[in-house]
Design a protein around this motif. Structure first.
Motif, PDB file in Angstrom:
ATOM      1  N   GLY A  25     -42.610 -35.798  12.712  1.00  0.00           N
ATOM      2  CA  GLY A  25     -41.537 -35.811  11.740  1.00  0.00           C
ATOM      3  C   GLY A  25     -41.084 -37.220  11.383  1.00  0.00           C
ATOM      4  N   LEU A  26     -41.084 -38.103  12.378  1.00  0.00           N
ATOM      5  CA  LEU A  26     -40.712 -39.496  12.095  1.00  0.00           C
ATOM      6  C   LEU A  26     -41.716 -40.154  11.156  1.00  0.00           C
ATOM      7  CD1 LEU A  26     -39.348 -40.992  15.428  1.00  0.00           C
ATOM      8  CD2 LEU A  26     -38.219 -40.957  13.212  1.00  0.00           C
ATOM      9  N   VAL A  27     -42.993 -39.925  11.381  1.00  0.00           N
ATOM     10  CA  VAL A  27     -44.004 -40.508  10.489  1.00  0.00           C
ATOM     11  C   VAL A  27     -43.820 -39.969   9.077  1.00  0.00           C
ATOM     12  CG1 VAL A  27     -46.476 -40.719   9.994  1.00  0.00           C
ATOM     13  CG2 VAL A  27     -45.663 -40.925  12.354  1.00  0.00           C
ATOM     14  N   LYS A  28     -43.590 -38.657   8.962  1.00  0.00           N
ATOM     15  CA  LYS A  28     -43.347 -38.064   7.637  1.00  0.00           C
ATOM     16  C   LYS A  28     -42.120 -38.675   6.981  1.00  0.00           C
ATOM     17  CE  LYS A  28     -43.332 -33.762   6.566  1.00  0.00           C
ATOM     18  NZ  LYS A  28     -43.090 -32.294   6.604  1.00  0.00           N
ATOM     19  N   HIS A  29     -41.048 -38.822   7.754  1.00  0.00           N
ATOM     20  CA  HIS A  29     -39.807 -39.370   7.207  1.00  0.00           C
ATOM     21  C   HIS A  29     -39.998 -40.808   6.739  1.00  0.00           C
ATOM     22  CE1 HIS A  29     -35.702 -40.595   6.666  1.00  0.00           C
ATOM     23  NE2 HIS A  29     -35.826 -41.507   7.620  1.00  0.00           N
ATOM     24  N   VAL A  30     -40.658 -41.617   7.553  1.00  0.00           N
ATOM     25  CA  VAL A  30     -40.880 -43.014   7.165  1.00  0.00           C
ATOM     26  C   VAL A  30     -41.729 -43.079   5.896  1.00  0.00           C
ATOM     27  CG1 VAL A  30     -41.965 -45.194   7.873  1.00  0.00           C
ATOM     28  CG2 VAL A  30     -40.500 -43.952   9.468  1.00  0.00           C
ATOM     29  N   ALA A  31     -42.747 -42.241   5.822  1.00  0.00           N
ATOM     30  CA  ALA A  31     -43.587 -42.224   4.614  1.00  0.00           C
ATOM     31  C   ALA A  31     -42.773 -41.798   3.394  1.00  0.00           C
ATOM     32  CB  ALA A  31     -44.778 -41.293   4.815  1.00  0.00           C
ATOM     33  N   GLU A  91     -49.085 -28.396   8.922  1.00  0.00           N
ATOM     34  CA  GLU A  91     -49.393 -29.811   8.778  1.00  0.00           C
ATOM     35  C   GLU A  91     -50.029 -30.354  10.057  1.00  0.00           C
ATOM     36  OE1 GLU A  91     -45.813 -31.249   5.837  1.00  0.00           O
ATOM     37  OE2 GLU A  91     -45.356 -31.063   7.976  1.00  0.00           O
ATOM     38  N   THR A  92     -50.862 -31.370   9.876  1.00  0.00           N
ATOM     39  CA  THR A  92     -51.456 -32.034  11.038  1.00  0.00           C
ATOM     40  C   THR A  92     -50.992 -33.483  11.069  1.00  0.00           C
ATOM     41  OG1 THR A  92     -53.435 -32.837   9.896  1.00  0.00           O
ATOM     42  CG2 THR A  92     -53.537 -30.589  10.833  1.00  0.00           C
ATOM     43  N   LEU A  93     -50.989 -34.042  12.257  1.00  0.00           N
ATOM     44  CA  LEU A  93     -50.631 -35.447  12.394  1.00  0.00           C
ATOM     45  C   LEU A  93     -51.615 -36.322  11.622  1.00  0.00           C
ATOM     46  CD1 LEU A  93     -48.831 -37.628  13.594  1.00  0.00           C
ATOM     47  CD2 LEU A  93     -50.221 -37.532  15.678  1.00  0.00           C
ATOM     48  N   ALA A  94     -52.894 -35.964  11.666  1.00  0.00           N
ATOM     49  CA  ALA A  94     -53.908 -36.744  10.942  1.00  0.00           C
ATOM     50  C   ALA A  94     -53.618 -36.754   9.441  1.00  0.00           C
ATOM     51  CB  ALA A  94     -55.305 -36.188  11.216  1.00  0.00           C
ATOM     52  N   ASP A  95     -53.237 -35.610   8.885  1.00  0.00           N
ATOM     53  CA  ASP A  95     -52.930 -35.546   7.455  1.00  0.00           C
ATOM     54  C   ASP A  95     -51.676 -36.356   7.117  1.00  0.00           C
ATOM     55  OD1 ASP A  95     -55.135 -33.941   6.990  1.00  0.00           O
ATOM     56  OD2 ASP A  95     -53.975 -32.068   6.956  1.00  0.00           O
ATOM     57  N   VAL A  96     -50.678 -36.287   7.983  1.00  0.00           N
ATOM     58  CA  VAL A  96     -49.440 -37.043   7.757  1.00  0.00           C
ATOM     59  C   VAL A  96     -49.720 -38.547   7.829  1.00  0.00           C
ATOM     60  CG1 VAL A  96     -47.169 -37.545   8.774  1.00  0.00           C
ATOM     61  CG2 VAL A  96     -47.911 -35.178   8.483  1.00  0.00           C
ATOM     62  N   LEU A  97     -50.545 -38.955   8.791  1.00  0.00           N
ATOM     63  CA  LEU A  97     -50.911 -40.373   8.894  1.00  0.00           C
ATOM     64  C   LEU A  97     -51.720 -40.826   7.678  1.00  0.00           C
ATOM     65  CD1 LEU A  97     -51.709 -40.576  12.696  1.00  0.00           C
ATOM     66  CD2 LEU A  97     -49.918 -41.871  11.499  1.00  0.00           C
ATOM     67  N   ALA A  98     -52.599 -39.975   7.179  1.00  0.00           N
ATOM     68  CA  ALA A  98     -53.381 -40.327   5.980  1.00  0.00           C
ATOM     69  C   ALA A  98     -52.460 -40.468   4.768  1.00  0.00           C
ATOM     70  CB  ALA A  98     -54.459 -39.273   5.726  1.00  0.00           C
ATOM     71  N   ALA A  99     -51.493 -39.568   4.634  1.00  0.00           N
ATOM     72  CA  ALA A  99     -50.537 -39.671   3.524  1.00  0.00           C
ATOM     73  C   ALA A  99     -49.715 -40.949   3.658  1.00  0.00           C
ATOM     74  CB  ALA A  99     -49.629 -38.443   3.511  1.00  0.00           C
ATOM     75  N   TYR A 100     -49.321 -41.279   4.876  1.00  0.00           N
ATOM     76  CA  TYR A 100     -48.560 -42.509   5.114  1.00  0.00           C
ATOM     77  C   TYR A 100     -49.387 -43.728   4.723  1.00  0.00           C
ATOM     78  CZ  TYR A 100     -45.742 -45.944   7.745  1.00  0.00           C
ATOM     79  OH  TYR A 100     -44.986 -47.020   8.127  1.00  0.00           O
ATOM     80  N   GLN A 101     -50.681 -43.707   5.001  1.00  0.00           N
ATOM     81  CA  GLN A 101     -51.547 -44.831   4.626  1.00  0.00           C
ATOM     82  C   GLN A 101     -51.601 -44.998   3.114  1.00  0.00           C
ATOM     83  OE1 GLN A 101     -53.075 -47.157   6.744  1.00  0.00           O
ATOM     84  NE2 GLN A 101     -53.193 -48.165   4.753  1.00  0.00           N
ATOM     85  N   THR A 125     -47.612 -45.725  18.331  1.00  0.00           N
ATOM     86  CA  THR A 125     -46.818 -44.806  19.140  1.00  0.00           C
ATOM     87  C   THR A 125     -47.347 -43.381  19.080  1.00  0.00           C
ATOM     88  OG1 THR A 125     -44.887 -46.198  18.797  1.00  0.00           O
ATOM     89  CG2 THR A 125     -44.465 -43.982  19.560  1.00  0.00           C
ATOM     90  N   VAL A 126     -47.969 -42.987  17.988  1.00  0.00           N
ATOM     91  CA  VAL A 126     -48.436 -41.599  17.857  1.00  0.00           C
ATOM     92  C   VAL A 126     -49.925 -41.436  18.152  1.00  0.00           C
ATOM     93  CG1 VAL A 126     -46.586 -41.033  16.228  1.00  0.00           C
ATOM     94  CG2 VAL A 126     -48.831 -41.708  15.349  1.00  0.00           C
ATOM     95  N   GLN A 127     -50.578 -42.517  18.564  1.00  0.00           N
ATOM     96  CA  GLN A 127     -52.018 -42.402  18.800  1.00  0.00           C
ATOM     97  C   GLN A 127     -52.312 -41.430  19.941  1.00  0.00           C
ATOM     98  OE1 GLN A 127     -53.717 -46.158  19.862  1.00  0.00           O
ATOM     99  NE2 GLN A 127     -52.568 -46.326  21.758  1.00  0.00           N
ATOM    100  N   ASN A 128     -53.410 -40.735  19.788  1.00  0.00           N
ATOM    101  CA  ASN A 128     -53.934 -39.804  20.796  1.00  0.00           C
ATOM    102  C   ASN A 128     -53.036 -38.607  21.072  1.00  0.00           C
ATOM    103  OD1 ASN A 128     -56.234 -41.482  21.166  1.00  0.00           O
ATOM    104  ND2 ASN A 128     -55.010 -42.768  22.540  1.00  0.00           N
ATOM    105  N   LEU A 129     -52.160 -38.273  20.147  1.00  0.00           N
ATOM    106  CA  LEU A 129     -51.329 -37.083  20.303  1.00  0.00           C
ATOM    107  C   LEU A 129     -52.010 -35.888  19.658  1.00  0.00           C
ATOM    108  CD1 LEU A 129     -47.709 -38.263  19.378  1.00  0.00           C
ATOM    109  CD2 LEU A 129     -48.598 -37.750  21.652  1.00  0.00           C
ATOM    110  N   THR A 130     -51.772 -34.715  20.230  1.00  0.00           N
ATOM    111  CA  THR A 130     -52.173 -33.481  19.568  1.00  0.00           C
ATOM    112  C   THR A 130     -51.099 -33.136  18.536  1.00  0.00           C
ATOM    113  OG1 THR A 130     -50.988 -32.040  21.103  1.00  0.00           O
ATOM    114  CG2 THR A 130     -53.265 -32.670  21.714  1.00  0.00           C
TER     115      THR A 130
END
Length: 176
Positions: free
Chosen positions: A54-60, A100-110, A32-37
């Motif tokens: 924020g949703l990705v951060k919250h889920v993580a 914060e960046t989306l890429a960093d939040v996604l990496a933390a989620y991983q 859902t968050v792919q290719n977003l700035t």
């Protein structure tokens, strides 16, 4: 009491199924968050306070908290003892902050997902873990299995929220 045990040599069907369900729920959220700035990930295009970043951060953060609980049930915060500052900090788990960046939040989620996946292979799924006193718990304990199922449910629910927000943002749909 913790839910930890030794790593099984081969994952049984139940553990493989739990990992598959976690993986599918996480996939839909990430898709859902792919290719977003970063700016798009911060936007709130609906009446909700939620943004995609924020949703990705919250889920993580939620998954991390429940994984911590599997390892040490006393790690669950006492909501009655939380201060206004604690609640304000918790609110930031629902926002992609300016630094914060989306890429960093996604990496933390991983990293969180990798840890949880490892726990799926090692926890005693039948271990009963004492829940903290809170008005939203009707029980006094959950099995490690139920904690993992709760992580799946939380991730799936928020992937659905993310899909609605993304469609409102730019018309993209996760499915369909």
């Amino acid at each position: 009491m913790t839910a930890s045990t030794a790593t099984p040599a081969v994952l049984d069907t139940e553990r493989r199924d739990l990992l598959a369900m976690l993986g599918q729920a996480r996939f839909f959220l990430r898709y859902t968050v792919q290719n977003l700035t970063d700016d798009q990930a911060r936007q709130r295009p609906t009446a909700s306070e939620l943004s995609l970043g924020g949703l990705v951060k919250h889920v993580a953060a939620t998954e991390r908290g429940w994984a911590d609980f599997l390892v040490d049930p006393s790690s669950m915060p006492n909501m009655d003892a939380m201060t206004e500052a604690d609640f304000a900090a918790r609110d930031n788990d629902f926002r992609l902050l300016p630094d914060e960046t989306l890429a960093d939040v996604l990496a933390a989620y991983q990293r969180v997902a990798d840890r949880t996946d490892a726990l799926v292979g090692t926890v005693d799924l039948n271990a009963e873990l004492p829940l903290p006193a809170a008005p939203w718990f009707q029980e006094t304990a959950w099995s490690a299995r139920r904690v993992l199922m709760h992580i799946v449910a939380e991730t799936t629910q928020h992937a659905g929220h993310a899909d609605i927000i993304r469609e409102s943002l730019d018309g993209q749909k996760t499915m369909g």
